[in-house]
Write a protein that holds these residues in place. Structure first.
Motif, PDB file in Angstrom:
ATOM      1  N   UNK A 257       0.798  -1.093   0.157  1.00  0.00           N
ATOM      2  CA  UNK A 257       0.118  -0.030   0.228  1.00  0.00           C
ATOM      3  C   UNK A 257       0.992   0.799   0.094  1.00  0.00           C
ATOM      4  N   UNK A 258       0.387   2.308  -0.807  1.00  0.00           N
ATOM      5  CA  UNK A 258       0.731   3.457  -0.959  1.00  0.00           C
ATOM      6  C   UNK A 258      -0.358   4.185  -0.394  1.00  0.00           C
ATOM      7  N   UNK A 259       0.015   5.788   0.306  1.00  0.00           N
ATOM      8  CA  UNK A 259      -0.316   6.640   1.251  1.00  0.00           C
ATOM      9  C   UNK A 259       0.011   7.867   1.309  1.00  0.00           C
ATOM     10  N   UNK A 260      -1.025   9.167   1.215  1.00  0.00           N
ATOM     11  CA  UNK A 260       0.247  10.321   1.786  1.00  0.00           C
ATOM     12  C   UNK A 260      -0.654  11.177   2.904  1.00  0.00           C
ATOM     13  N   UNK A 261      -1.832   9.808   3.039  1.00  0.00           N
ATOM     14  CA  UNK A 261      -2.517  10.432   4.412  1.00  0.00           C
ATOM     15  C   UNK A 261      -2.695   9.458   6.077  1.00  0.00           C
ATOM     16  N   UNK A 262      -1.972   8.165   5.397  1.00  0.00           N
ATOM     17  CA  UNK A 262      -2.432   7.343   6.008  1.00  0.00           C
ATOM     18  C   UNK A 262      -1.022   6.630   6.223  1.00  0.00           C
ATOM     19  N   UNK A 264       1.326   3.229   5.848  1.00  0.00           N
ATOM     20  CA  UNK A 264       1.385   3.084   5.252  1.00  0.00           C
ATOM     21  C   UNK A 264       2.637   2.080   4.616  1.00  0.00           C
ATOM     22  N   UNK A 265       3.363   1.047   3.302  1.00  0.00           N
ATOM     23  CA  UNK A 265       4.524   0.928   3.511  1.00  0.00           C
ATOM     24  C   UNK A 265       5.228   2.183   2.993  1.00  0.00           C
ATOM     25  N   UNK A 266       4.512   2.568   1.559  1.00  0.00           N
ATOM     26  CA  UNK A 266       5.142   3.683   1.631  1.00  0.00           C
ATOM     27  C   UNK A 266       4.636   4.801   1.962  1.00  0.00           C
ATOM     28  N   UNK A 267       5.200   6.184   1.923  1.00  0.00           N
ATOM     29  CA  UNK A 267       4.414   7.202   2.529  1.00  0.00           C
ATOM     30  C   UNK A 267       5.070   8.316   1.911  1.00  0.00           C
ATOM     31  N   UNK A 268       5.147   9.520   2.023  1.00  0.00           N
ATOM     32  CA  UNK A 268       6.022  11.309   1.632  1.00  0.00           C
ATOM     33  C   UNK A 268       5.094  11.907   2.662  1.00  0.00           C
ATOM     34  N   UNK A 269       6.109  12.306   2.894  1.00  0.00           N
ATOM     35  CA  UNK A 269       5.671  14.202   3.400  1.00  0.00           C
ATOM     36  C   UNK A 269       6.651  15.323   2.363  1.00  0.00           C
ATOM     37  N   UNK A 280      10.555  16.767  -1.584  1.00  0.00           N
ATOM     38  CA  UNK A 280      10.230  16.000  -0.349  1.00  0.00           C
ATOM     39  C   UNK A 280      10.743  14.705  -0.002  1.00  0.00           C
ATOM     40  N   UNK A 281      10.441  13.531   1.773  1.00  0.00           N
ATOM     41  CA  UNK A 281      10.978  12.646   2.276  1.00  0.00           C
ATOM     42  C   UNK A 281      10.069  12.074   1.501  1.00  0.00           C
ATOM     43  N   UNK A 282      10.504  10.726   0.730  1.00  0.00           N
ATOM     44  CA  UNK A 282      10.091   9.852   1.062  1.00  0.00           C
ATOM     45  C   UNK A 282      10.370   8.471   2.311  1.00  0.00           C
ATOM     46  N   UNK A 283       9.038   7.694   2.496  1.00  0.00           N
ATOM     47  CA  UNK A 283       9.150   6.670   3.344  1.00  0.00           C
ATOM     48  C   UNK A 283       8.969   5.434   2.776  1.00  0.00           C
ATOM     49  N   UNK A 284      10.288   5.149   3.138  1.00  0.00           N
ATOM     50  CA  UNK A 284       9.731   3.220   2.840  1.00  0.00           C
ATOM     51  C   UNK A 284      10.488   2.486   4.114  1.00  0.00           C
TER      52      UNK A 284
END
Length: 487
Positions: A257-262, A264-269, A280-284
């Motif tokens: 799953x990926x998400x900007x709002x909750x 997930x395995x892959x997110x970012x801000x 941006x910073x991606x969170x893996x």
């Protein structure tokens, strides 16, 4: 030249009814009677406007040695016939067999969704190439086969072309293919024989209601990509789109799953964003990684997340993910800035659905310090219900709206504009020009310092389709021509 005996088809099409059967040899497969050459097997597929069944006579005249159709044809008693329920599905099965199941020799990554497929596909390809993979690509803008780039008439080619292109990629030593899977191609079984290794979902909004009966039918077509994944494949889903739960319930494949709002395995801000780019910073799963990209707007953040999640699913190292994202500076006709020497900005985007237009406009609104000038139209002979919706959305976000022609096809361009206008608030001030060149000229002449002119709807397209003709028209080239004449 490849050759195959007709007997082979009896094994892969066991339900086919045979008439005048002879074990003839065929050297190619054709589904367009105009491309038939002596030695071809002709498959009479039904189209949206014409039925291949009506052109069997022409195919025989041109030298086809056998044909596949929905109904027996008594006019050609000496030509072998295979009668099947679905010739289009038969074409996919035969093509895959003829070219020796090429998708089984490649890792095929399929992408589906209403918006974002093309940019996400280019991002995935860029990441894979950064990691040393040899990658082919089939999608809306072009088909990339080794060093060849072929302009794409369809987002997803017909099954014969897919098998032929994949076979060519195998021969060139490619090992990965990124392929956009349209709802049409999934519904029509054009990709039914493709062994997808990964499937990526971007989002789902209103589109192609001229083809699919309703939203549920549209969603059902999209879901086929995930329904047929094997347990050894992988599904990449957008946690922020509620339709992902439907796809998740149908697939046997492991999900990332990926998400900007909750969570997930892959997110970012996003650290900061402007018309020049996004930091941006991606969170893996393995940590946080800073990314500096030329791509802008929230739609592109989601595209980046989808591509990164796909890369994680494929066990690509994080530094290659970052390198691949940063290497892609633009995608033709996708939130593409046209470089000018003016104090205002010009952007071209393919947004031609309510959802796409809203996503682009909300993404741009916070980046524009001047006015947001939006120029767009709607395609003729397509979903008419979306026209007032797009008018309403544009009026909500734009400071100035200019309505014009897209691809009017057989419809009256002015009537299409009137349909869009129904979504504008009463007494709302707007401009309309049936001629798209004049509309762009007005937009550029009106633009002032710090304004952004968004030219939406056609993106990478280099033509306009009218009732009786197709005329060359490239938004980018037109902007560059007009800019040179501005005072």
């Amino acid at each position: 030249m490849m050759a195959m005996k007709l007997n082979c088809l009896k094994k892969i099409l066991p339900q086919a009814k045979l008439h005048s059967f002879q074990n003839v040899e065929f050297t190619d497969i054709c589904y367009n009677s105009r491309s038939v050459k002596p030695g071809c097997l002709f498959v009479a597929i039904p189209g949206s406007k014409t039925d291949g069944q009506n052109f069997i006579g022409e195919a025989v005249h041109r030298g086809c040695v056998a044909f596949i159709a929905r109904k027996k044809i008594d006019l050609h008693p000496n030509i072998p016939q295979l009668i099947v329920k679905n010739p289009r599905e038969a074409l996919a099965i035969i093509s895959n067999f003829f070219f020796q199941d090429p998708s089984s020799k490649l890792k095929i990554i399929g992408l589906t969704g209403t918006n974002g497929k093309t940019t996400t596909a280019y991002l995935i390809r860029s990441i894979l190439e950064a990691s040393g993979k040899k990658v082919g690509q089939l999608g809306t803008i072009a088909y990339h086969i080794g060093s060849r780039e072929i302009p794409a008439p369809l987002t997803t080619p017909e099954s014969y072309e897919i098998s032929r292109f994949l076979s060519e990629m195998v021969g060139l030593g490619l090992n990965h293919v990124v392929m956009e899977a349209s709802s049409h191609s999934l519904f029509q079984k054009r990709v039914s024989q493709i062994n997808f290794n990964r499937a990526v979902f971007t989002n789902l909004g209103r589109d192609h209601f001229d083809f699919h009966k309703n939203f549920n039918e549209y969603r059902k077509a999209k879901s086929l990509l995930f329904k047929h994944l094997s347990p050894q494949a992988g599904a990449i889903l957008n946690k922020d789109d509620p339709q992902s739960n439907y796809f998740a319930s149908l697939t046997r494949a492991p999900i990332i799953w990926y998400s900007l709002k909750s969570n997930a395995e892959v997110t970012a801000y996003v650290n900061n964003s402007s018309l020049k780019g996004t930091h941006l910073t991606i969170r893996l799963p393995t940590g946080d990684f800073p990314v500096q990209t030329k791509l802008i707007g929230q739609p592109n953040i989601y595209n980046i997340l989808a591509a990164a999640a796909c890369a994680v699913s494929l066990n690509i190292e994080p530094h290659f993910i970052v390198q691949g994202i940063e290497s892609l500076t633009t995608v033709r006709g996708r939130m593409e800035l046209v470089h000018t020497d003016r104090e205002f900005s010009v952007m071209i985007d393919f947004a031609h659905t309510p959802d796409a237009l809203e996503k682009v406009l909300t993404g741009l609104r916070s980046l524009v310090s001047g006015r947001l000038i939006v120029l767009f139209g709607c395609g003729g002979d397509r979903d008419r219900g979306k026209r007032p919706l797009m008018g309403k959305i544009t009026a909500r976000y734009a400071d100035l709206v200019i309505l014009t022609s897209d691809n009017p096809r057989s419809e009256d361009p002015l009537k299409i504009i009137q349909d869009i206008k129904k979504g504008l608030p009463k007494k709302y001030r707007y401009y309309n020009y049936v001629d798209r060149y004049e509309a762009i000229e007005h937009a550029l002449n009106t633009a002032r310092q710090n304004d952004l002119v968004l030219i939406a709807g056609k993106g990478h397209e280099t033509y306009q389709i009218f009732k009786d003709t197709v005329k060359p028209f490239d938004d980018r080239n037109v902007v560059e021509q007009i800019i040179k004449t501005l005072k």
